[in-house]
Design a protein around this motif. Structure first.
Motif, short mmCIF file in Angstrom:
data_model
loop_
_atom_site.label_atom_id
_atom_site.label_comp_id
_atom_site.label_asym_id
_atom_site.label_seq_id
_atom_site.Cartn_x
_atom_site.Cartn_y
_atom_site.Cartn_z
N SER A 111 5.85 12.79 -13.85
CA SER A 111 6.03 11.33 -13.74
C SER A 111 5.71 10.87 -12.33
O SER A 111 5.93 11.59 -11.35
CB SER A 111 7.47 10.95 -14.08
N SER A 112 5.19 9.65 -12.24
CA SER A 112 4.85 9.09 -10.93
C SER A 112 6.02 8.28 -10.37
O SER A 112 6.81 7.71 -11.12
CB SER A 112 3.61 8.21 -11.04
N TYR A 113 6.10 8.24 -9.05
CA TYR A 113 7.10 7.45 -8.36
C TYR A 113 6.44 6.71 -7.20
O TYR A 113 5.57 7.24 -6.51
CB TYR A 113 8.22 8.34 -7.79
N ASN A 114 6.87 5.48 -7.00
CA ASN A 114 6.49 4.74 -5.81
C ASN A 114 7.54 5.03 -4.74
O ASN A 114 8.74 4.89 -4.99
CB ASN A 114 6.45 3.24 -6.08
N VAL A 115 7.09 5.45 -3.58
CA VAL A 115 8.04 5.82 -2.54
C VAL A 115 7.85 4.94 -1.31
O VAL A 115 6.72 4.71 -0.87
CB VAL A 115 7.90 7.32 -2.17
N ALA A 116 8.94 4.42 -0.80
CA ALA A 116 8.91 3.63 0.43
C ALA A 116 9.09 4.57 1.62
O ALA A 116 9.95 5.45 1.61
CB ALA A 116 10.03 2.59 0.42
N VAL A 117 8.25 4.40 2.63
CA VAL A 117 8.35 5.21 3.85
C VAL A 117 8.58 4.25 5.02
O VAL A 117 7.72 3.42 5.33
CB VAL A 117 7.07 6.03 4.08
N PRO A 118 9.74 4.32 5.67
CA PRO A 118 10.02 3.38 6.75
C PRO A 118 9.24 3.70 8.01
O PRO A 118 8.77 4.83 8.22
CB PRO A 118 11.53 3.55 6.98
N LYS A 119 9.11 2.72 8.85
CA LYS A 119 8.40 2.85 10.12
C LYS A 119 8.93 4.04 10.91
O LYS A 119 10.15 4.19 11.09
CB LYS A 119 8.57 1.56 10.92
N GLY A 141 0.79 -1.22 0.00
CA GLY A 141 0.00 0.00 0.00
C GLY A 141 0.82 1.26 0.00
O GLY A 141 0.37 2.30 0.50
N GLY A 142 2.02 1.20 -0.57
CA GLY A 142 2.91 2.35 -0.57
C GLY A 142 2.36 3.52 -1.39
O GLY A 142 1.50 3.37 -2.25
N LEU A 143 2.91 4.68 -1.12
CA LEU A 143 2.44 5.89 -1.78
C LEU A 143 2.96 6.04 -3.20
O LEU A 143 4.06 5.61 -3.53
CB LEU A 143 2.88 7.13 -0.98
N ILE A 144 2.13 6.68 -4.02
CA ILE A 144 2.48 7.11 -5.37
C ILE A 144 2.50 8.63 -5.34
O ILE A 144 1.53 9.25 -4.89
CB ILE A 144 1.43 6.65 -6.40
N ILE A 145 3.59 9.26 -5.77
CA ILE A 145 3.65 10.71 -5.76
C ILE A 145 4.08 11.23 -7.13
O ILE A 145 4.74 10.53 -7.90
CB ILE A 145 4.59 11.25 -4.67
N TYR A 146 3.70 12.47 -7.41
CA TYR A 146 4.08 13.15 -8.64
C TYR A 146 4.88 14.39 -8.26
O TYR A 146 4.31 15.47 -8.03
CB TYR A 146 2.84 13.55 -9.44
N PRO A 147 6.21 14.26 -8.16
CA PRO A 147 7.04 15.39 -7.76
C PRO A 147 6.79 16.64 -8.61
O PRO A 147 6.61 16.55 -9.82
CB PRO A 147 8.46 14.86 -7.94
N LYS A 148 6.76 17.78 -7.96
CA LYS A 148 6.61 19.11 -8.55
C LYS A 148 5.21 19.41 -9.06
O LYS A 148 4.95 20.53 -9.51
CB LYS A 148 7.64 19.34 -9.67
N SER A 149 4.29 18.44 -8.97
CA SER A 149 2.95 18.69 -9.49
C SER A 149 2.20 19.74 -8.67
O SER A 149 1.22 20.32 -9.15
CB SER A 149 2.14 17.38 -9.51
N HIS A 150 2.69 20.03 -7.45
CA HIS A 150 2.04 21.06 -6.63
C HIS A 150 2.11 22.44 -7.27
O HIS A 150 1.30 23.32 -6.97
CB HIS A 150 2.69 21.10 -5.25
N LYS A 151 3.08 22.62 -8.16
CA LYS A 151 3.25 23.93 -8.80
C LYS A 151 2.08 24.27 -9.73
O LYS A 151 1.92 25.43 -10.12
CB LYS A 151 4.57 23.96 -9.58
N GLU A 152 1.28 23.28 -10.09
CA GLU A 152 0.14 23.51 -10.97
C GLU A 152 -1.04 24.15 -10.24
O GLU A 152 -1.98 24.62 -10.88
CB GLU A 152 -0.32 22.17 -11.58
N GLY A 153 -1.01 24.15 -8.91
CA GLY A 153 -2.18 24.60 -8.17
C GLY A 153 -3.28 23.56 -8.26
O GLY A 153 -3.03 22.37 -8.46
#
Length: 246
Positions: A187-195, A144-156
């Motif tokens: 682009s999308s990335y799967n990111v691992a977040v440790p405990k 259930g790891g996260l998918i993120i789109y880096p820099k997409s916040h700049k679009e508002g």
């Protein structure tokens, strides 16, 4: 130990503990920041244990619990974690107040959360709202790891399209109503977040999560914050209200 299929990239070069100026610049550029060791293993275990004392869990209902800080003080204390509060206050440009908490159980087989921007639900001004996604167990692509789109916040605020999916009783009821339409430049990335780590998420960063394909539960605590005095949407389901942190 099994090798997990994740795309990882350097999101921890800087820390708000040791290099706050560079960490803030990185966050403003990318729209996210991963800070390790925000909570100890023991604190994570206590938060998980308390999750089974919440009202729905006592009835063996394991959908995400909205606003657990209203049921159990341990979650209000977690929202007030000094590193979280100091970091978010820096990110939003002023003293932060709490806005929402949500405890995700994500039992095996739970569907992921569709692509979204958190501010779609909150409707705050740009840059004054942020989320902290705290992994209480190790998370990664299959779990259930996260998918993120880096820099997409700049679009508002981006447009959304409605989805026609049946609800998953183990997922947030708003998780799959619609999805954000992401411009092809990102682009999308799967990111691992440790405990014990916290992923700080800009209010306009597009993100979602993968289904939990493992036989383990993926416990996550989500806390959201807003700059004190800013307007926000309370919501019919969440019923958000400011939580003083100092």
């Amino acid at each position: 130990m099994k090798e997990h299929r994740v795309q990882q990239f350097d999101i921890s070069r800087y820390s708000f503990l040791t290099t706050p100026k560079q960490a803030l610049e990185n966050y403003l550029e990318l729209g996210y920041h991963l800070e390790p060791h925000v909570f100890s293993d023991g604190e994570c275990e206590q938060l998980i244990k308390a999750s089974y004392e919440l009202d729905d869990a006592k009835k063996q209902i394991f959908r995400p619990c909205m606003m657990p800080h209203r049921q159990h003080d341990i979650y209000k204390l977690a929202m007030k974690n000094p590193l979280l509060v100091t970091t978010v206050s820096t990110m939003v440009g002023g003293q932060a107040v709490g806005l929402q908490s949500e405890l995700f159980y994500c039992k095996p087989g739970t569907r992921g959360f569709s692509l979204h921007q958190d501010n779609f639900y909150v409707e705050a001004a740009y840059g004054v709202f942020a989320s902290t996604w705290i992994a209480l167990t190790d998370t990664y692509f299959e779990k259930g790891g996260l998918i993120i789109y880096p820099k997409s916040h700049k679009e508002g605020a981006l447009p959304v399209r409605k989805l026609n999916l049946e609800r998953d009783s183990a997922q947030d009821p708003n998780a799959n109503n619609e999805e954000t339409v992401v411009p092809p430049a990102y682009s999308s990335y799967n990111v691992a977040v440790p405990k014990g780590a916290a992923l700080f998420i800009h209010g306009h960063l597009v993100h979602g999560s993968n289904p939990n394909q493992t036989d383990e539960w993926r416990h996550v605590l989500l806390n959201t914050y807003i700059k004190s005095g800013e307007k926000f949407r309370a919501g019919h389901y969440a019923k958000r209200e400011e939580v003083a942190l100092v």
